[in-house]
Design a protein around this motif. Structure first.
Motif, PDB file in Angstrom:
ATOM      1  N   VAL A  50       1.076  -1.245  -0.175  1.00  0.00           N
ATOM      2  CA  VAL A  50      -0.066   0.242   0.039  1.00  0.00           C
ATOM      3  C   VAL A  50       0.984   1.205  -0.108  1.00  0.00           C
ATOM      4  CG1 VAL A  50      -1.938   1.243   1.283  1.00  0.00           C
ATOM      5  CG2 VAL A  50      -1.824  -0.943   1.280  1.00  0.00           C
ATOM      6  N   ALA A  52       1.408   3.782   2.040  1.00  0.00           N
ATOM      7  CA  ALA A  52       0.702   5.210   2.321  1.00  0.00           C
ATOM      8  C   ALA A  52       0.468   5.338   3.770  1.00  0.00           C
ATOM      9  CB  ALA A  52      -0.772   5.273   1.613  1.00  0.00           C
ATOM     10  N   ALA A  55      -2.769   6.341   5.578  1.00  0.00           N
ATOM     11  CA  ALA A  55      -3.866   5.309   5.307  1.00  0.00           C
ATOM     12  C   ALA A  55      -3.484   3.928   6.159  1.00  0.00           C
ATOM     13  CB  ALA A  55      -4.120   5.140   3.930  1.00  0.00           C
ATOM     14  N   THR A  76      -9.326   3.812   3.339  1.00  0.00           N
ATOM     15  CA  THR A  76      -8.307   4.025   2.409  1.00  0.00           C
ATOM     16  C   THR A  76      -8.414   4.932   1.213  1.00  0.00           C
ATOM     17  OG1 THR A  76      -7.667   1.992   3.191  1.00  0.00           O
ATOM     18  CG2 THR A  76      -6.122   2.882   1.288  1.00  0.00           C
ATOM     19  N   PHE A  77      -9.429   4.811   0.615  1.00  0.00           N
ATOM     20  CA  PHE A  77      -9.745   5.675  -0.563  1.00  0.00           C
ATOM     21  C   PHE A  77      -9.885   6.984  -0.307  1.00  0.00           C
ATOM     22  CE2 PHE A  77     -12.848   7.364  -3.619  1.00  0.00           C
ATOM     23  CZ  PHE A  77     -12.173   7.483  -4.601  1.00  0.00           C
ATOM     24  N   ASN A  80      -6.583   8.487   0.325  1.00  0.00           N
ATOM     25  CA  ASN A  80      -5.737   8.664  -0.763  1.00  0.00           C
ATOM     26  C   ASN A  80      -6.176   9.191  -2.072  1.00  0.00           C
ATOM     27  OD1 ASN A  80      -3.743   7.574   0.835  1.00  0.00           O
ATOM     28  ND2 ASN A  80      -4.074   5.292   0.214  1.00  0.00           N
ATOM     29  N   VAL A  81      -7.389   9.492  -2.309  1.00  0.00           N
ATOM     30  CA  VAL A  81      -7.748   9.863  -3.375  1.00  0.00           C
ATOM     31  C   VAL A  81      -7.108  11.469  -3.926  1.00  0.00           C
ATOM     32  CG1 VAL A  81      -9.746  11.199  -2.803  1.00  0.00           C
ATOM     33  CG2 VAL A  81      -9.733  10.382  -4.932  1.00  0.00           C
ATOM     34  N   ARG A  82      -6.588  11.930  -2.929  1.00  0.00           N
ATOM     35  CA  ARG A  82      -5.779  13.138  -3.279  1.00  0.00           C
ATOM     36  C   ARG A  82      -4.589  12.911  -4.379  1.00  0.00           C
ATOM     37  NH1 ARG A  82      -3.808  11.218   1.043  1.00  0.00           N
ATOM     38  NH2 ARG A  82      -1.528  11.228   1.538  1.00  0.00           N
ATOM     39  N   HIS A  83      -4.164  11.737  -4.418  1.00  0.00           N
ATOM     40  CA  HIS A  83      -3.148  11.571  -5.256  1.00  0.00           C
ATOM     41  C   HIS A  83      -3.541  11.734  -6.790  1.00  0.00           C
ATOM     42  CE1 HIS A  83      -1.536   9.384  -1.983  1.00  0.00           C
ATOM     43  NE2 HIS A  83      -0.261   9.727  -2.254  1.00  0.00           N
ATOM     44  N   VAL A  84      -4.930  11.699  -7.065  1.00  0.00           N
ATOM     45  CA  VAL A  84      -5.112  12.037  -8.406  1.00  0.00           C
ATOM     46  C   VAL A  84      -4.733  13.342  -8.787  1.00  0.00           C
ATOM     47  CG1 VAL A  84      -7.304  12.337  -9.787  1.00  0.00           C
ATOM     48  CG2 VAL A  84      -7.343  10.625  -8.135  1.00  0.00           C
ATOM     49  N   LEU A  85      -4.814  14.233  -7.818  1.00  0.00           N
ATOM     50  CA  LEU A  85      -4.202  15.760  -8.140  1.00  0.00           C
ATOM     51  C   LEU A  85      -2.929  15.663  -8.235  1.00  0.00           C
ATOM     52  CD1 LEU A  85      -6.197  18.108  -7.883  1.00  0.00           C
ATOM     53  CD2 LEU A  85      -5.567  18.432  -5.775  1.00  0.00           C
ATOM     54  N   THR A 109       4.200   9.405  -3.678  1.00  0.00           N
ATOM     55  CA  THR A 109       3.757  10.006  -2.145  1.00  0.00           C
ATOM     56  C   THR A 109       3.575  11.386  -2.088  1.00  0.00           C
ATOM     57  OG1 THR A 109       5.946  10.301  -1.469  1.00  0.00           O
ATOM     58  CG2 THR A 109       4.660   8.203  -0.835  1.00  0.00           C
ATOM     59  N   ASP A 110       3.045  12.156  -0.980  1.00  0.00           N
ATOM     60  CA  ASP A 110       2.856  13.682  -0.823  1.00  0.00           C
ATOM     61  C   ASP A 110       4.208  14.265  -0.953  1.00  0.00           C
ATOM     62  OD1 ASP A 110       0.134  13.625   0.034  1.00  0.00           O
ATOM     63  OD2 ASP A 110       0.917  12.851   1.955  1.00  0.00           O
ATOM     64  N   VAL A 205      -7.316  18.076   2.219  1.00  0.00           N
ATOM     65  CA  VAL A 205      -6.158  18.405   1.169  1.00  0.00           C
ATOM     66  C   VAL A 205      -6.811  18.310  -0.284  1.00  0.00           C
ATOM     67  CG1 VAL A 205      -4.098  17.315   0.296  1.00  0.00           C
ATOM     68  CG2 VAL A 205      -4.570  17.234   2.645  1.00  0.00           C
TER      69      VAL A 205
ATOM     70  N   VAL B  11      -4.748  -1.708  -2.128  1.00  0.00           N
ATOM     71  CA  VAL B  11      -3.693  -1.486  -3.029  1.00  0.00           C
ATOM     72  C   VAL B  11      -4.599  -0.992  -4.317  1.00  0.00           C
ATOM     73  CG1 VAL B  11      -2.287  -2.528  -4.664  1.00  0.00           C
ATOM     74  CG2 VAL B  11      -2.307  -3.348  -2.258  1.00  0.00           C
ATOM     75  N   VAL B  13      -7.191   0.760  -4.663  1.00  0.00           N
ATOM     76  CA  VAL B  13      -7.774   2.246  -4.618  1.00  0.00           C
ATOM     77  C   VAL B  13      -6.569   3.248  -4.390  1.00  0.00           C
ATOM     78  CG1 VAL B  13     -10.295   1.551  -3.651  1.00  0.00           C
ATOM     79  CG2 VAL B  13      -8.204   1.928  -2.005  1.00  0.00           C
ATOM     80  N   THR B  14      -5.497   2.754  -3.715  1.00  0.00           N
ATOM     81  CA  THR B  14      -4.440   3.603  -3.537  1.00  0.00           C
ATOM     82  C   THR B  14      -3.619   3.754  -4.936  1.00  0.00           C
ATOM     83  OG1 THR B  14      -4.175   2.888  -1.315  1.00  0.00           O
ATOM     84  CG2 THR B  14      -2.309   4.055  -2.251  1.00  0.00           C
ATOM     85  N   SER B  17      -5.793   5.780  -7.332  1.00  0.00           N
ATOM     86  CA  SER B  17      -5.706   7.064  -7.355  1.00  0.00           C
ATOM     87  C   SER B  17      -4.314   7.544  -7.840  1.00  0.00           C
ATOM     88  CB  SER B  17      -5.680   7.480  -5.853  1.00  0.00           C
ATOM     89  OG  SER B  17      -7.000   7.118  -5.411  1.00  0.00           O
ATOM     90  N   ARG B  18      -3.155   6.860  -7.721  1.00  0.00           N
ATOM     91  CA  ARG B  18      -2.058   7.158  -7.982  1.00  0.00           C
ATOM     92  C   ARG B  18      -1.772   7.500  -9.459  1.00  0.00           C
ATOM     93  NH1 ARG B  18       1.213   4.372  -3.127  1.00  0.00           N
ATOM     94  NH2 ARG B  18       0.926   6.209  -1.392  1.00  0.00           N
ATOM     95  N   ALA B  20      -4.592   7.246 -11.739  1.00  0.00           N
ATOM     96  CA  ALA B  20      -5.334   7.890 -12.749  1.00  0.00           C
ATOM     97  C   ALA B  20      -5.128   9.312 -13.155  1.00  0.00           C
ATOM     98  CB  ALA B  20      -6.759   8.102 -11.840  1.00  0.00           C
ATOM     99  N   GLY B  21      -4.485  10.114 -12.289  1.00  0.00           N
ATOM    100  CA  GLY B  21      -4.061  11.377 -12.585  1.00  0.00           C
ATOM    101  C   GLY B  21      -2.888  11.340 -13.422  1.00  0.00           C
ATOM    102  N   VAL B  39      -1.809  23.894  -8.430  1.00  0.00           N
ATOM    103  CA  VAL B  39      -2.067  22.477  -7.515  1.00  0.00           C
ATOM    104  C   VAL B  39      -0.992  22.465  -6.246  1.00  0.00           C
ATOM    105  CG1 VAL B  39      -1.907  20.116  -7.523  1.00  0.00           C
ATOM    106  CG2 VAL B  39      -3.538  21.580  -9.283  1.00  0.00           C
ATOM    107  N   ALA B  46      -2.408  23.329   2.338  1.00  0.00           N
ATOM    108  CA  ALA B  46      -3.453  22.313   2.941  1.00  0.00           C
ATOM    109  C   ALA B  46      -2.683  21.184   3.655  1.00  0.00           C
ATOM    110  CB  ALA B  46      -4.201  21.682   1.788  1.00  0.00           C
ATOM    111  N   LEU B  47      -1.575  20.867   3.280  1.00  0.00           N
ATOM    112  CA  LEU B  47      -0.677  19.843   4.037  1.00  0.00           C
ATOM    113  C   LEU B  47      -0.226  20.417   5.307  1.00  0.00           C
ATOM    114  CD1 LEU B  47       0.874  17.622   1.106  1.00  0.00           C
ATOM    115  CD2 LEU B  47      -0.553  16.835   2.662  1.00  0.00           C
TER     116      LEU B  47
END
Lengths: 239, 98
Positions: A50, A52, A55, A76-77, A80-85, A109-110, A205, B11, B13-14, B17-18, B20-21, B39, B46-47
């Motif tokens: 994972v 993360a 999470a 978890t979703f 972690n969905v911020r990673h799309v951005l 990662t962030d 975030v 795994v 969903v994580t 997300s990583r 997809a973008g 961004v 925000a962090l």
């Protein structure tokens, strides 16, 4: 001509200042996981698969309480969905082909997004170096924590959890050069701070990231976008 | 068994997300290019704010240390140095209060 190995090494080294926060956090995660009843293998598997931090800590807390699998996956979703951005932002600046994209995504990662987006370098080698720097450290700290168990001091007690906000603040400050940039940072910071009391970790975030960026795009609607972006990049190279 | 199924979901969903973008590579209109410029700025801010004060009643000294770290970051633009300044300030300020 510079080799990929040198770029990788620079990315790896760029994350070293963050190790002081990552190691205690990894130790604490592992101790928490063992306390929640996970085996050493299970504790390590989450760090490898994972990868993360927040999470993982939330998940082992939920495992310990006997929560349903679906609840853990949904949490978890949300975290972690911020990673799309991050992907959207990195995809613009780092050249990635079909083979490299899943690798870059797996270790994202962030913090790795942070050092790349803040600027000096945008090569795949640098990104992967930064990503693996954190992956290796996180997993070694997990292993140590899982084996050593309770003999480890609480990272909040020695205060090293402050490293993470310090790091993102240090990455943020040099990016603030125009009035819209400052306005976006202040707005996003305040709204994340307000919403973090009600919403789980990753959502403030994501919401502040999207909201702040929309504000920025709107505030700069009259400035020529293309030249401005290139000037920014040039300014960053010099810095 | 449930454990490993849950891990598989985590795994999915994580990584999803990583990935997809990073996968969206269509050309973007100017508004969204400017959006992406902001961004990192919005996300970093925000962090910082939710975890700055911490949960041990040390908010004042953590914020003071962060202010010094921000000053160091502005002056030297060096991540390691700024973190070092912030941590040193935090630990020094902590002495009289602990």
């Amino acid at each position: 001509m510079e080799s990929g190995r040198q770029r990788f090494a620079r990315g790896f080294a760029a994350m070293v200042p963050l190790w002081v926060g990552v190691v205690p956090f990894g130790l604490a995660y592992a101790v928490t996981a063992r306390g929640a009843g996970l085996s050493v293998v299970e504790t390590q598997a989450l760090s490898v698969l994972v990868f993360a931090g927040s999470a993982q800590v939330s998940a082992v807390g939920l495992f310990g309480r006997g929560a349903a699998g679906l609840e853990i996956v949904l949490t978890t979703f949300l975290l972690n969905v911020r990673h799309v951005l991050y992907g959207l932002s990195l995809g613009r600046t780092v050249p990635l082909d079909r083979r490299r994209r899943p690798v870059a995504a797996y270790f994202l990662t962030d913090e790795a997004f942070g050092v790349v987006a803040a600027g000096r370098e945008s090569s795949f080698g640098f990104l992967l170096g930064a990503e693996l720097s954190l992956f290796v450290t996180w997993n070694l700290a997990t292993l140590a924590g899982a084996l050593l168990g309770g003999a480890i001091p609480d990272p909040e007690r020695i205060g090293v959890d402050v490293v993470f906000p310090l790091a993102f603040l240090a990455l943020l400050v040099p990016l603030l050069r125009t009035r819209p940039e400052l306005a976006v940072a202040v707005t996003a910071g305040i709204s994340a701070w307000l919403t973090a009391r009600w919403l789980p970790g990753g959502i403030p975030v994501l919401a502040a990231g999207v909201g702040g960026s929309l504000l920025g795009a709107w505030l700069t609607r009259h400035s020529p976008p293309d030249t401005e972006l290139h000037l920014d990049d040039a300014a960053r190279e010099v810095a | 068994m449930t454990f490993w199924l849950t891990v598989a979901g985590m795994v999915a969903v994580t990584f999803g997300s990583r990935f997809a973008g990073l996968s969206l590579s269509a050309p973007l209109p100017p508004f969204w290019l400017r959006f992406l410029h902001f961004v990192p700025i919005a996300v970093f801010a925000a962090l910082v704010t939710p975890s700055l004060a911490g949960e041990r009643g040390e908010g004042e000294i953590r914020i003071a240390a962060a202010a010094l770290a921000a000053l160091a970051a502005w002056r030297w633009k060096n991540l390691g140095l700024a973190i070092g300044v912030g941590l040193a300030a935090f630990w020094l300020l902590r002495i009289p209060f602990s």
